[in-house]
Design an enzyme around this catalytic site. Structure first.
Site, PDB file in Angstrom:
ATOM      1  N   GLU A  37       0.822  -1.220   0.000  1.00 11.94           N
ATOM      2  CA  GLU A  37       0.000   0.000   0.000  1.00 11.94           C
ATOM      3  C   GLU A  37       0.855   1.268   0.000  1.00 11.94           C
ATOM      4  OE1 GLU A  37      -3.505   0.412   2.362  1.00 11.94           O
ATOM      5  OE2 GLU A  37      -4.148  -1.651   2.020  1.00 11.94           O
ATOM      6  N   HIS A  97       0.635  -8.518  -2.290  1.00  5.88           N
ATOM      7  CA  HIS A  97      -0.586  -8.013  -1.666  1.00  5.88           C
ATOM      8  C   HIS A  97      -1.746  -8.755  -2.310  1.00  5.88           C
ATOM      9  CE1 HIS A  97      -2.988  -4.281  -0.085  1.00  5.88           C
ATOM     10  NE2 HIS A  97      -3.338  -5.417   0.478  1.00  5.88           N
ATOM     11  N   PRO A 150     -13.342 -11.949   1.594  1.00  2.00           N
ATOM     12  CA  PRO A 150     -13.526 -13.370   1.936  1.00  2.00           C
ATOM     13  C   PRO A 150     -14.499 -14.084   1.014  1.00  2.00           C
ATOM     14  CG  PRO A 150     -14.564 -11.950   3.577  1.00  2.00           C
ATOM     15  CD  PRO A 150     -13.743 -11.056   2.700  1.00  2.00           C
ATOM     16  N   ASP A 182       1.013  -8.964   2.602  1.00  2.00           N
ATOM     17  CA  ASP A 182      -0.322  -8.943   3.183  1.00  2.00           C
ATOM     18  C   ASP A 182      -1.145  -9.957   2.390  1.00  2.00           C
ATOM     19  OD1 ASP A 182      -2.885  -8.499   4.029  1.00  2.00           O
ATOM     20  OD2 ASP A 182      -2.960  -6.380   3.489  1.00  2.00           O
ATOM     21  N   ASN A 194      -4.016 -11.310   3.478  1.00  2.00           N
ATOM     22  CA  ASN A 194      -5.437 -11.197   3.793  1.00  2.00           C
ATOM     23  C   ASN A 194      -6.067 -12.563   4.052  1.00  2.00           C
ATOM     24  OD1 ASN A 194      -6.122  -8.402   3.841  1.00  2.00           O
ATOM     25  ND2 ASN A 194      -5.778  -8.314   1.634  1.00  2.00           N
ATOM     26  N   ASN A 198      -3.102  -7.507  12.293  1.00  2.00           N
ATOM     27  CA  ASN A 198      -4.124  -6.541  11.907  1.00  2.00           C
ATOM     28  C   ASN A 198      -5.029  -6.319  13.108  1.00  2.00           C
ATOM     29  OD1 ASN A 198      -7.052  -6.048  10.486  1.00  2.00           O
ATOM     30  ND2 ASN A 198      -5.393  -5.160   9.311  1.00  2.00           N
TER      31      ASN A 198
END
Length: 651
Positions: A339, A448, A453, A515, A517, A573
């Site tokens: 980011e 990234h 989800p 990241d 996620n 996070n």
């Protein structure tokens, strides 16, 4: 009180905000009888019954998805909320289609705002989620009350009792959306109430409140803060009357005192002190460190997404100093940042980091190709900085997941690839390095992965494409001939080991950070750590992706999370809606080992803050740092004493 009375001069011109508050106040005042809401709800549920027999088409075949949706709605309706103000359901749970529409959402864990789908932690499951204890003359709530163990509660009514205080333990009920404390004898409310960030309705009508703790400024989802009927400070009351609850919450948030900083994060050693001493005394030991950090792009750091953060602490001018200081203090050999927008990379990070011996590689997300020059500079991407005096950049490669997917012949004819994978512009960066002193090689990737989800199939595909590309790069890198060792005329220093030979792609030390996620129970974690995901894995969601869904996904790198190796999975996070591990530093166990990892944020500090970013942490993510040591290739010749020539063997 003049400022609190609907008939006073101060409220003769009634704004829509104040009119709505007065209406809710009258509604609450009419609910003073014991268990008023519970009884009203029970009455309503009895009147809604079988008044007629529904006429249905007996030949109608219902689609499975529709049937499941109806069953879900039926189950939700069975848990009757005893509130006259129904609690909204999170968009990410109730509306997959809405979630899917947010394809370009910046992060998996944005602040919990009702209109923004996000990765959220669901409240504990229970057959009921509302509790009405109103109008029963409760005089005290002890801190040890069992009430505070009901963490599944969404609606709690303690109105029209005789309470003179509320214990700080109320903060344990983190999933509350409606809290009614009206008609008591409260002269204060605890600052800890600011931890209830899911609150949408907080009724404090008809108490004895003179002021409000500034910590309530964290209640960024609050739609109504009921204060009518209190001798409240005139300026606070005027703010609510004129501009409504959001204005008062913003004022409290931005005027809240700065909390005490957390203790320094402590390194967790994987090697023993004795092993560390041996490494320090061995001139052939090669170590390096990696930092991974999603810094939260300026474009995404908005009050709409992070309403719990003071506006001044959310500004880039404030956050950039904290980010740079943190990154430079750890002084890692490699910085893997996500980011990072183009403008900040060129104008800020390159400018400041080059003074600390860093050079960088940067690529923005794919969307920049379709934008004007001015807009391109706001597009975020991934950056890898490296210590230029220690490492030489040999090769760099951008991985645009949509482009790589398009080039796969087995993907080209699948509708799922067009409809799901190609619409995401996430990227990864792969860099090949060589140690200038030892000649050893290292591959560092920074990724990234998509956040949503509801697109976990896309996440898995992106991870698989990344590892496939790393394999190709490593296969090329291992074939490059080693550079000749530098000649030294200084006979007093030990002769360097010859550069190692790499017989195949898996022999080159590998770091994959980013990241992702994805939590440790996800298919991405399973794939990276185990090297295989079967073709019928549930996370493919029955979509078709060529060989991936006919043969499964495999890789030949022996990967492990650095923090898993250290036995210390951190919170990477931290927001009001989600706290967990979604960022990782993966390493190849065949030729690397973990020496130490930077420990997590102090737990006692985390218990007192609603989420990041805040005054001390400039991103919603927490940076990870790990130190590694390089294992010499197994087929290397035995180490030679310094007195002998090194021309007889290669390492």
């Amino acid at each position: 009180m003049g400022q609190a009375s609907p008939g006073s001069a101060a409220s003769q011109v009634i704004t829509p905000h104040w009119q709505q508050q007065l209406l809710k106040c009258e509604m609450i005042r009419s609910s003073r009888s014991p268990h008023h809401r519970a009884r009203a709800s029970a009455m309503a549920s009895r009147t809604v019954t079988k008044s007629a027999i529904p006429i249905t088409n007996p030949n109608l075949v219902k689609p499975l998805a529709s049937t499941e949706a109806q069953e879900s709605l039926s189950k939700e309706s069975e848990v009757l909320a005893t509130s006259s103000t129904p609690a909204p359901t999170s968009a990410s749970e109730s509306s997959p289609s809405l979630t899917g529409a947010m394809d370009n959402h910046p992060s998996s864990t944005v602040a919990p705002i009702s209109e923004a789908p996000r990765l959220t932690a669901k409240p504990p499951q229970n057959t009921w989620n509302s509790l009405d204890m109103g109008g029963v003359n409760i005089k005290t709530l002890p801190p040890t009350s069992g009430l505070f163990s009901f963490t599944f509660l969404i609606n709690l009514y303690l109105n029209h009792n005789a309470l003179s205080s509320i214990p700080p333990e109320i903060s344990k009920l983190r999933h509350l959306e409606v809290l009614d404390l009206s008609g008591n004898n409260l002269s204060t409310v605890p600052p800890e109430m600011g931890m209830l960030t899911h609150l949408k309705e907080l009724y404090l009508f008809d108490n004895r409140l003179l002021t409000l703790p500034p910590e309530l400024g964290s209640l960024h989802q609050l739609q109504t803060l009921g204060v009518e009927g209190n001798p409240l400070d005139a300026s606070l009351m005027a703010m609510v009357q004129k501009d409504g609850t959001p204005a008062l919450i913003s004022f409290l948030r931005d005027s809240c005192p700065v909390p005490a900083p957390p203790p320094e994060r402590v390194w967790k050693n994987v090697v023993t002190p004795a092993e560390r001493e041996i490494m320090n005394n061995d001139p052939h030991t090669e170590t390096f460190s990696v930092l991974c950090y999603n810094i939260l792009c300026e474009k995404y750091a908005t009050e709409r997404l992070y309403g719990y953060t003071p506006s001044w602490a959310l500004s880039w001018d404030y956050r950039k100093e904290l980010i740079l200081t943190e990154v430079m203090n750890y002084d890692a050999d490699f910085l893997c940042l996500q980011e990072v927008d183009t403008a900040r990379y060129e104008e800020y990070f390159v400018k400041h980091l080059q003074g600390q011996d860093y050079e960088g590689v940067y690529y923005p997300k794919s969307r920049y190709k379709t934008m004007s020059d001015a807009d391109r500079r706001q597009v975020d991407g991934c950056a890898i900085f490296y210590k230029a005096t220690k490492y030489m950049l040999i090769e760099k490669q951008l991985v645009e997941f949509s482009t790589v997917a398009m080039q796969r012949p087995d993907f080209k004819k699948t509708d799922d690839m067009f409809n799901r994978v190609l619409g995401k512009d996430h990227i990864a960066v792969i860099c090949c390095f060589e140690n200038k002193e030892t000649g050893s090689r290292l591959i560092v990737a920074n990724a990234h992965i998509h956040w949503d989800p509801n697109f976990r199939d896309v996440k898995l595909i992106q991870a698989a494409l990344l590892v496939d590309e790393i394999d190709k790069v490593a296969s090329y890198f291992c074939k490059l001939p080693p550079r000749p060792p530098a000649n030294s005329d200084d006979k007093s220093t030990p002769s360097p080991r010859p550069p190692p030979l790499y017989t195949d792609a898996t022999k080159i030390p590998l770091i994959i950070s980013g990241d992702f996620n994805s939590v440790p129970s996800s298919s991405i974690y399973e794939f990276l750590s185990n090297g295989y995901v079967p073709p019928d894995h549930p996370d493919f969601m029955s979509h078709l992706y060529g060989k991936y869904t006919t043969e499964g996904i495999r890789h030949r790198f022996s990967l492990k999370s650095a923090y898993a190796a250290a036995g210390d999975p951190p919170l990477t996070n931290y927001t009001p809606s989600y706290q967990g591990e979604i960022d990782y530093i993966w390493y190849g166990t065949a030729n690397l080992a973990v020496n130490a990892v930077l420990g997590g944020v102090d737990k006692s500090y985390l218990e007192k803050v609603v989420g990041f970013p805040n005054v001390h942490f400039p991103s919603d993510h927490v940076c990870l740092v790990s130190e590694f040591r390089v294992k010499p290739p197994r087929e290397s010749a035995p180490r030679l004493p310094p007195a002998f020539s090194l021309s007889n063997g290669a390492h």
